[in-house]
Design an enzyme around this catalytic site. Structure first.
Site, PDB file in Angstrom:
ATOM      1  N   GLY A 100      -7.860   0.659  -0.619  1.00  0.00           N
ATOM      2  CA  GLY A 100      -7.069   1.829  -0.978  1.00  0.00           C
ATOM      3  C   GLY A 100      -7.845   2.687  -1.942  1.00  0.00           C
ATOM      4  O   GLY A 100      -8.903   2.296  -2.420  1.00  0.00           O
ATOM      5  N   LYS A 101      -7.303   3.857  -2.219  1.00  0.00           N
ATOM      6  CA  LYS A 101      -8.013   4.775  -3.093  1.00  0.00           C
ATOM      7  C   LYS A 101      -8.269   4.155  -4.461  1.00  0.00           C
ATOM      8  O   LYS A 101      -9.257   4.405  -5.109  1.00  0.00           O
ATOM      9  CB  LYS A 101      -7.200   6.062  -3.241  1.00  0.00           C
ATOM     10  CG  LYS A 101      -7.241   6.898  -1.976  1.00  0.00           C
ATOM     11  CD  LYS A 101      -6.055   7.818  -1.844  1.00  0.00           C
ATOM     12  CE  LYS A 101      -5.868   8.183  -0.369  1.00  0.00           C
ATOM     13  NZ  LYS A 101      -4.559   8.771  -0.118  1.00  0.00           N
ATOM     14  N   ARG A 102      -7.340   3.328  -4.869  1.00  0.00           N
ATOM     15  CA  ARG A 102      -7.462   2.716  -6.181  1.00  0.00           C
ATOM     16  C   ARG A 102      -8.640   1.734  -6.273  1.00  0.00           C
ATOM     17  O   ARG A 102      -9.187   1.496  -7.326  1.00  0.00           O
ATOM     18  CB  ARG A 102      -6.176   1.967  -6.514  1.00  0.00           C
ATOM     19  CG  ARG A 102      -5.357   2.647  -7.587  1.00  0.00           C
ATOM     20  CD  ARG A 102      -4.032   1.941  -7.737  1.00  0.00           C
ATOM     21  NE  ARG A 102      -2.951   2.754  -7.199  1.00  0.00           N
ATOM     22  CZ  ARG A 102      -1.758   2.285  -6.872  1.00  0.00           C
ATOM     23  NH1 ARG A 102      -1.515   1.006  -6.986  1.00  0.00           N
ATOM     24  NH2 ARG A 102      -0.827   3.072  -6.407  1.00  0.00           N
ATOM     25  N   ASP A 103      -8.982   1.131  -5.142  1.00  0.00           N
ATOM     26  CA  ASP A 103     -10.070   0.144  -5.173  1.00  0.00           C
ATOM     27  C   ASP A 103     -11.408   0.814  -4.985  1.00  0.00           C
ATOM     28  O   ASP A 103     -12.380   0.171  -4.616  1.00  0.00           O
ATOM     29  CB  ASP A 103      -9.883  -0.890  -4.065  1.00  0.00           C
ATOM     30  CG  ASP A 103      -8.441  -1.281  -3.908  1.00  0.00           C
ATOM     31  OD1 ASP A 103      -7.911  -1.828  -4.873  1.00  0.00           O
ATOM     32  OD2 ASP A 103      -7.861  -1.017  -2.844  1.00  0.00           O
ATOM     33  N   GLY A 104     -11.451   2.116  -5.192  1.00  0.00           N
ATOM     34  CA  GLY A 104     -12.721   2.806  -5.056  1.00  0.00           C
ATOM     35  C   GLY A 104     -13.043   3.153  -3.620  1.00  0.00           C
ATOM     36  O   GLY A 104     -14.193   3.354  -3.265  1.00  0.00           O
TER      37      GLY A 104
END
Length: 474
Positions: free
Chosen positions: A247-251
């Site tokens: 996801g976007k959060r995991d880079g």
RNA sequence: GGUCUCAUCGUCUAACGGUUAGGACACCAGGUUUUCAUCCUGGCAAUCGGAGUUCGAUUCUCCGUGAGAUCACCA
């Protein structure tokens, strides 16, 4: 259902295009291309709150940059326009009315607080929350100010997924899901079904996160009396930690960033396709045409895969080597070092030929070629760091360079002639190539590495070579 | 917690029920190339556990274990 293959990529414009989205789009595109079908872009912009300005344009430019061109879409139109869900509200209302008339949809009478308490209750009972447990006996007439819900028909389902195989669930996952929100927009759950039917989509390819709601979609297909498309579920691409959906959060990175960093579109397609798919042979490098010819849903992996940037780098190097010099020259135009600004096309192509085999990304170009265009700064520590050269005194080395200048001054400047001159120089100076050639290489480039010495000198040209050697001994 | 799904080297993966479990990336060691990168050769390294079916199981079944997804007026 249409007898031509029609696939779609249906993102919501809420962010950038990451690799997971690319894969869904890619596989849908490949399927359409290999069947001479159509690939459609549809924007699922039914959540006004989450919509991100410019996201739609971004998604479209990413598709174009990768070569995943669509036959119909919001910007180019098509026989089933419009291709933005926010512009199709009347379609959803019409289909919803059919369900209301058939007694298969009703107005949700509850307040948010009431809903919350139902959920809380389910949580304390350690049960999954089901709205239909609270289905009102005499719901009010739907006036559009409250959500419209499906009156579901709970039952067990078994269905076929082209990737996952046969899937099944019990009746307890079927619920009265919301079809139309109180803001008048449909939910994804409802809108995509209507659009896929109206747009004659034959194959739905989407991520694993939808598998859990698939039975509810089957329930809607039945309530609507429509035939469902062929379903194919893609496993997730996992982040570097290897455990979670990327996801976007995991880079998760914008795929356009990879292109900016000098990865080729065909590398991205090859790599993303290979992440969870192979053709059963030991082939690793596929051209786009080969992917189109060989791709098949039934060879798609069932489990998630990790995105390994090292492998991506390697693969990009392989694809760069596949390029003709002219093609490479066109694509690498933005990556030349500033010092190359006045270099001729011919000269740049000559240099490109020398370094093509050693590039991993297009962005390696400046590091590999800088010294061809601008005089490097002498750095004798590079000599000191060289195991063989460090045994000589500076004067001895300069003496060797003086011999080199004399020899090269009188030499013809073609790769072969230079090589002969260098070989002769080895004899007259009585030095080993490891010493003499390393020294000359450093003196003209002051770079950690370079192509073969004769090619390097030839590309630099006699005047530059002599001038740099003289600078080195000054 | 309910439901569903998945499980082979560190990573991506191959293997009609019969292979010394194969390949690729990464890593390590040699070799070629003046050097570096490339390239070549070699090495390291895996079937989650337990039952069952079978002459034979990575493969089929069951039970565990682990992981993921989902359980929104998001998609």
């Amino acid at each position: 259902m249409s007898d031509v293959v029609r696939t779609r990529f249906a993102p919501s414009p809420t962010g950038f295009m990451h690799v997971g989205g690319v894969r869904t789009a890619l596989f849908a595109w490949l399927l359409a291309r290999q069947n001479n079908g159509q690939f459609i872009l549809r924007l699922e912009d039914t959540d006004q709150k989450r919509e991100v300005e410019g996201s739609a344009e971004h998604l479209m430019s990413a598709l174009h940059a990768l070569g995943l061109n669509y036959n119909e879409g919001p910007d180019i139109g098509g026989p089933f326009a419009p291709y933005k869900q926010s512009e199709r509200l009347d379609h959803y209302k019409a289909w919803a009315q059919k369900l209301i008339d058939a007694g298969r949809a009703y107005a949700d009478p509850y307040t948010q607080a009431e809903l919350d308490s139902f959920r809380e209750q389910a949580r304390t009972e350690k049960k999954a929350f089901l709205f239909r447990d609270h289905r009102p006996e005499n719901p009010p007439v739907w006036d559009g100010s409250t959500p419209l819900r499906l009156k579901s028909d709970p039952k067990a389902y078994t269905w076929h997924d082209e990737v996952m195989g046969d899937l099944s669930t019990g009746p307890d996952v079927i619920d009265d899901i919301i079809l139309i929100k109180s803001d008048g927009f449909p939910t994804y759950n409802f809108a995509h079904i209507i659009d896929d039917v109206e747009m004659e989509i034959t194959h739905i390819i989407r991520g694993q996160e939808f598998i859990a709601s698939q039975p509810n979609y089957l329930n809607i297909y039945e309530a609507l009396g429509i035939e469902r498309p062929i379903l194919a579920t893609m496993p997730h691409i996992l982040g570097d930690a290897g455990t979670k959906k990327l996801g976007k959060r995991d880079g998760a990175k914008d795929v356009l960033d990879y292109l900016k960093e000098g990865y080729l579109p065909e590398t991205m397609l090859n790599f993303i396709a290979s992440l969870g798919w192979n053709d059963g042979t030991e082939q690793e490098i596929f051209t786009v045409d080969e992917l189109i010819a060989k791709f098949s849903l039934d060879r798609v992996q069932h489990s998630g895969a990790r995105f390994d940037e090292k492998r991506l780098e390697w693969m990009n190097g392989q694809h760069i080597r596949l390029l003709s010099i002219d093609d490479l020259y066109t694509r690498i135009a933005d990556f030349w070092p500033a010092s190359a600004v006045n270099a001729t096309e011919e000269h740049k192509k000559e240099i490109l030929t020398l370094v093509q085999d050693r590039m991993k990304t297009l962005a390696d170009l400046p590091m590999l070629t800088e010294y061809f265009f601008a005089d490097p700064t002498s750095d004798w520590t590079m000599v000191d760091d060289n195991k063989q050269l460090s045994k000589f005194s500076k004067d001895e080395l300069k003496e060797l360079l003086r011999h080199a200048i004399d020899a090269l001054k009188d030499s013809e400047f073609t790769p072969n002639a230079i090589q002969e001159t260098l070989n002769t120089l080895l004899e007259t100076t009585g030095q080993k190539p490891g010493i003499l050639f390393s020294l000359i290489r450093l003196a003209v480039s002051w770079a950690p590495f370079s192509p073969a010495l004769n090619d390097t000198l030839n590309a630099l040209g006699k005047d530059t070579v002599i001038q740099r050697l003289q600078t080195a001994i000054a």
